[in-house]
Design an enzyme around this catalytic site. Sequence first.
Site, mmCIF file in Angstrom:
data_model
loop_
_atom_site.group_PDB
_atom_site.id
_atom_site.type_symbol
_atom_site.label_atom_id
_atom_site.label_comp_id
_atom_site.label_asym_id
_atom_site.label_seq_id
_atom_site.Cartn_x
_atom_site.Cartn_y
_atom_site.Cartn_z
ATOM 1 N N PHE A 120 -86.144 6.424 -10.576
ATOM 2 C CA PHE A 120 -84.984 6.735 -11.413
ATOM 3 C C PHE A 120 -83.826 5.854 -10.954
ATOM 4 C CE2 PHE A 120 -81.262 9.543 -12.217
ATOM 5 C CZ PHE A 120 -81.468 9.831 -13.556
ATOM 6 N N ILE A 135 -82.230 3.345 -4.798
ATOM 7 C CA ILE A 135 -83.290 3.790 -5.702
ATOM 8 C C ILE A 135 -84.502 4.260 -4.893
ATOM 9 C CG2 ILE A 135 -84.712 3.207 -7.715
ATOM 10 C CD1 ILE A 135 -81.531 3.140 -8.041
ATOM 11 N N THR A 136 -84.703 5.571 -4.903
ATOM 12 C CA THR A 136 -85.761 6.200 -4.116
ATOM 13 C C THR A 136 -87.142 5.678 -4.545
ATOM 14 O OG1 THR A 136 -84.411 8.152 -3.807
ATOM 15 C CG2 THR A 136 -86.780 8.459 -3.539
ATOM 16 N N GLU A 149 -75.299 2.833 -8.662
ATOM 17 C CA GLU A 149 -74.968 1.409 -8.496
ATOM 18 C C GLU A 149 -74.045 1.264 -7.289
ATOM 19 O OE1 GLU A 149 -73.251 0.151 -12.205
ATOM 20 O OE2 GLU A 149 -75.150 0.405 -13.282
ATOM 21 N N GLY A 199 -71.381 6.237 -8.246
ATOM 22 C CA GLY A 199 -72.195 7.342 -7.746
ATOM 23 C C GLY A 199 -71.989 8.558 -8.617
ATOM 24 N N ILE A 201 -80.761 25.283 18.921
ATOM 25 C CA ILE A 201 -81.705 26.142 19.645
ATOM 26 C C ILE A 201 -82.639 25.299 20.521
ATOM 27 C CG2 ILE A 201 -83.768 27.594 19.277
ATOM 28 C CD1 ILE A 201 -82.216 28.934 16.973
ATOM 29 N N HIS A 202 -83.007 24.129 20.019
ATOM 30 C CA HIS A 202 -83.928 23.265 20.777
ATOM 31 C C HIS A 202 -83.212 22.459 21.873
ATOM 32 C CE1 HIS A 202 -86.793 24.155 17.559
ATOM 33 N NE2 HIS A 202 -87.729 23.504 18.217
ATOM 34 N N GLU A 204 -78.584 13.928 -6.299
ATOM 35 C CA GLU A 204 -78.669 14.705 -7.553
ATOM 36 C C GLU A 204 -77.384 15.497 -7.807
ATOM 37 O OE1 GLU A 204 -80.967 12.902 -7.181
ATOM 38 O OE2 GLU A 204 -82.898 13.850 -7.154
#
Lengths: 83, 394
Positions: B122, B156-157, B126, B130, B333-334, B359
């Site tokens: 998708f 672009i994923t 640009e 955004g 926690i870690h 998104e």
Amino acid sequence: MKAAKSRIKNFLAQYFGDRELQDDENIFALGFVNSMFAMQLVLFIEKEFEITIENEDLDLENFKSINAMVNLLDRKTTVVAGN
Amino acid sequence: MNLELTTQQKQAQSEFKAFVNEEIIPHANQYDRQEHTPNELIEKLAQKGYLGAALPKDKGGRGMDAIAFGLLNEEIGRGCSSLRSLLTVHNMVSQALLKWGNRFQKENWLPKLASGEVIAAFALSEPNVGSDAKSIETTATRAENFYILNGQKKWITYGQIADVFLVFAQNEGKPTAFLLEKNSPGLTIKPIFGMLGTRASMLAELHLNGCKIPLENLVCRQGFGFSHVASSALDYGRYSVAWGCVGIAQACLEACIQYTNQRQQFGVYLKEHQLIQQMIAEMLVNIKASRLLCYQAGYLRDNGDPKSIMETSIAKYFASITATKTANKAVQIHGANGCSSEYSVQRYLRDAKIMEIIEGSNQIQQITIAEYGYQEYLFSPNLPVISQELTARI
């Protein structure tokens, strides 16, 4: 079609607040809508009147006013009935 | 009201869990370090039918309902947010074509997208655009038998491996959608590396220099690219991301339950310390609340309800905040281990932050959710009592 008109008015009321929309008033010219509105309107018409809005129906003239939407519904349901 | 999954949905959920546990979780940290998703994994995803999960069976898809598709996104998101983002963008394009493509586009592309023969991406963002997506600067100019695209797309994923892009450009000043194949003349694809999170999602820039595409690659109609094509795709994307966020948060919780049950400090297991319990409780409650919002959005989507769009936005907003908060607690926690690449929680935190941006950023969601609130409480024809009082004041 009177019932359709009132259902459309009811739906649009949530976007246009206490403004009394006229049947022929251009809703896009009023500038109240955001980017989600177009798809919400498509979903509303499809669910409420059990029709499918298709590519060829996408003309602002078909959605610009309450009367325009009623005319679109009229045409689409006539075509379905004719088929 | 019945909040229980159907037998079919429970079976699907078990299948997704098994796939993620076996095929994704053991390797996800490595994909993150290498900033790469192997082809073999994408092929496995395709073989399971997950790339065509939400497409109807007559188009070659698995025909999942919205809840089952959500569960798939949660599970993949629990394993690897990069891979979940492939599911997101591929399905965004598939769904946009299913709704707004012409007959040829549906017949030609949908079976290939459903099988995974073709990977889709998708292409809206640009370098200068955004959140203000209507202001895209890429142009599409009609020549004799083709459109000429000029401009640049960014972030672009899976752009590095996509075979086809749903690209948005101004055609005579009107936002319009087009299909752009990767071998189109004038298209150059440049990989992007070094991102904070979802590092295996193979981002790319698209450089369009006099890029020629056939006239039949116009999707929908001139001027409806943003309002209808991108909007319906982004709505789908938000639904997928919302569930993916539940998956991230769930992975954090499971990691913390295990860790606090094994590690001792001050002579007792971490789980015995009340401040740890406080964090676990907050994680658990927020995850359940996020999942319920996702279920509600899914239920409305399956019913074609116009409210589904805003309820999806609410679910994405809350679930992305939950993912970040939960991952932040998980790292806390870690302790030092949580900051090490030997543990997955540092990846969850980096991935979660991305979810608050993609998104539609959380600030954009806040604006639209607030507008929805005013519509709901001030202007709805079926005003609740509280709103009648509010209305009386204006």
